[in-house]
Design a protein around this motif. Sequence first.
Motif, short mmCIF file in Angstrom:
data_model
loop_
_atom_site.label_atom_id
_atom_site.label_comp_id
_atom_site.label_asym_id
_atom_site.label_seq_id
_atom_site.Cartn_x
_atom_site.Cartn_y
_atom_site.Cartn_z
N ILE A 397 0.84 -1.21 0.00
CA ILE A 397 0.00 0.00 0.00
C ILE A 397 0.87 1.24 0.00
O ILE A 397 0.61 2.23 -0.69
N ALA A 400 2.26 2.04 -3.35
CA ALA A 400 1.23 2.50 -4.27
C ALA A 400 0.77 3.90 -3.91
O ALA A 400 0.41 4.69 -4.76
N ALA A 401 0.77 4.23 -2.59
CA ALA A 401 0.24 5.52 -2.17
C ALA A 401 1.29 6.61 -2.21
O ALA A 401 0.98 7.76 -2.41
N GLU A 587 -6.95 10.25 -1.10
CA GLU A 587 -6.44 9.25 -2.04
C GLU A 587 -5.94 8.02 -1.30
O GLU A 587 -6.12 6.88 -1.77
N ARG A 588 -5.30 8.23 -0.14
CA ARG A 588 -4.85 7.07 0.64
C ARG A 588 -6.02 6.19 1.05
O ARG A 588 -5.97 4.96 0.97
N LYS A 590 -8.91 6.06 -0.43
CA LYS A 590 -9.46 5.43 -1.63
C LYS A 590 -8.59 4.26 -2.07
O LYS A 590 -9.09 3.19 -2.43
N LEU A 591 -7.23 4.49 -2.01
CA LEU A 591 -6.33 3.40 -2.38
C LEU A 591 -6.46 2.23 -1.42
O LEU A 591 -6.35 1.06 -1.81
N SER A 592 -6.69 2.55 -0.16
CA SER A 592 -6.86 1.47 0.81
C SER A 592 -8.09 0.64 0.48
O SER A 592 -8.07 -0.59 0.53
N GLN A 594 -9.48 0.39 -2.48
CA GLN A 594 -9.19 -0.37 -3.70
C GLN A 594 -8.26 -1.54 -3.42
O GLN A 594 -8.41 -2.63 -3.97
N SER A 595 -7.26 -1.32 -2.56
CA SER A 595 -6.33 -2.40 -2.23
C SER A 595 -7.03 -3.54 -1.54
O SER A 595 -6.74 -4.73 -1.79
#
Length: 643
Positions: A397, A400-401, A587-588, A590-592, A594-595
Amino acid sequence: MAPILRVVRAAYDYDAQHDDELAVHEGQLLYVIGEPEPDWLLCSVKGPDGQADLTGNVPENYVEPAPVLYHAVALYDYDATNDDELTVRENDALDVLEVLPDDWVVAQRGPAFGLVPANYVEERGDAAPASAVPEPVAAAPALPAPPPAAKPLGPPKIATALYDYDPVEPDDLDIHEGENCLVIEDADLDWCKVRIISSKKDRSNKEGFVPRGYLQFKEVGKSPAAAATATPAAVATAAPALPAKPVIPVTAPVPPPLAAQPVIAAAPPAIPALDALASALSAQARERENADRIRREREAEEERVRRAQEEAAARRASEEAEQQARAERERRERLERDRQERDRQERERQQREVEEAAAAATPPALPARPPLPRRPSSPARPTAAPVAANSTGSNSIGSAAKDMPDPAKVRIWLDTSGQHRTEATFVDFVDGKVKLHKTNGARIDVPIAALCTDDQVLAYKLKGIPPPASLVPAAPAAKPSSVSTPLVTGGGGRSTMYGGFDWLPFLTSCGVDPQDAHTYAFHFVAEKLDESFLPELTRDILKGLGVKEGDILRIQKRLTTNKTQIQQREADLTTQNLARIEQYFQERVKLSDQSASQLKSDEDLARRLQQEELARANAGKRQDWQACGCRADGFGVEHGPAC
């Protein structure tokens, strides 16, 4: 009662000008009971019709010694019982100056004056009388009568100076316009001898000759009552007859009973003055000076009090302003600390939420893969690589972040001193600041003037802007074949730039005349001042650098405008940074999310692939067993002959 110092007679009429003065008529006898000041006498006179005695001040030049009515001799010893009485001894020679209606006389014995009972003295001729008592006690010698004082020729003459006069001869007097003076001699037709009348000690009583035309005279005449006043000769003839001599026993002389004593009023305090009517002028001058002095002292005191009040008010206002400013600073610091604390708590909360979301999205560990039985002989077959139970199937993560710079574009950036260096990539060049992306992912803004010259030139080139001529080193000039003109930078061959900051454009942008701007720029460069000193350019520093007053105002106005713009840009940057931080955390999150979804999909895919691989492996084993005649039952595998 006050003692009688001497007895005098009024030579002129004098009208009292103040409450403590005594009005007298020419020829009136006065008892002097004090001499408080030069040229003034404190006198007392009998009150009319048995009233109380009157006391007051009289000018000394308005009186003369009292004439002697007759000579007398003391018949008995008399000891004074009051201060205004005279002690005499038998046969003392006396001068009788006045006979009072109540059987008392005013007598003089030598320099002493006082009251004596009238029946204790006896008038005698010019020769001293024989002793009246046959005792061997010598009679006191008769003192000579004081010489009668010459009567003044007239009242004093006062004059006022019309002009200033500077002495020509040693006996001349320097006199100023408006000064009063007493005329001493005026027999000459053209000159007068005068004495200055002034309250100033350095001017008063100075005598000398002054031209008559420089003076304006003020004659003082007698009053009409002077003509009706009796002469000394008439007074002398009016002496009353002596009372009969009392009977004295043979054994011891017994004096007769004393007559009632006249009352003399106590003396009030005296007021200083000078000669004659000039004393009034001098007193008025002193009063005016005293009034002016009191007024000036009062005004000075009022001014001092006013200034003290203004200073106290100014101090209070300054203290209040300082307290308010300190309270405002404390309030802003407290708000800033609260804001920073809230931001820190919010960041921690968001970090915890991200970590909790990541922890919740982590799938459970897969069960251990069962071991495959050993195959005796089989061709090698590719198998799918097993997926680890804790594998996520994708990058972490954080990777990616986190936005990391391109390693291929990372270079080392140096400051002007060359001691501080930063590894980062170039992002942009805006508003005089170079935006860099560090290797740890942080983005920073660096003022262009803080970088070394090479990095400044590189920043201009990366932005696509030609660097200033001051940053580009000049090419070496060709050797001239003859006389050549030297290259001039700014003016006089001196540079107007220091520390990457050119003072000339800044000064001209402030509205300074170009010629003065060159001069000021040279001074700033000589003092090694760069852009970092702009906020510290106070009025005193600019004045010390030779900047004119009008140019100081223009520079300070520009600095104030720049400061406001800088503060606005900083506020905008702060707002932008906060927005970027908020966007980054969103975004973090959201990425979390999505991850977590991707992890679940990857785990499902891994399980499915593993199950398919197991199924294919089991199918291959059964085919191998059937080909070699092996048979599997519930207790194991029975191998065929081919095995």
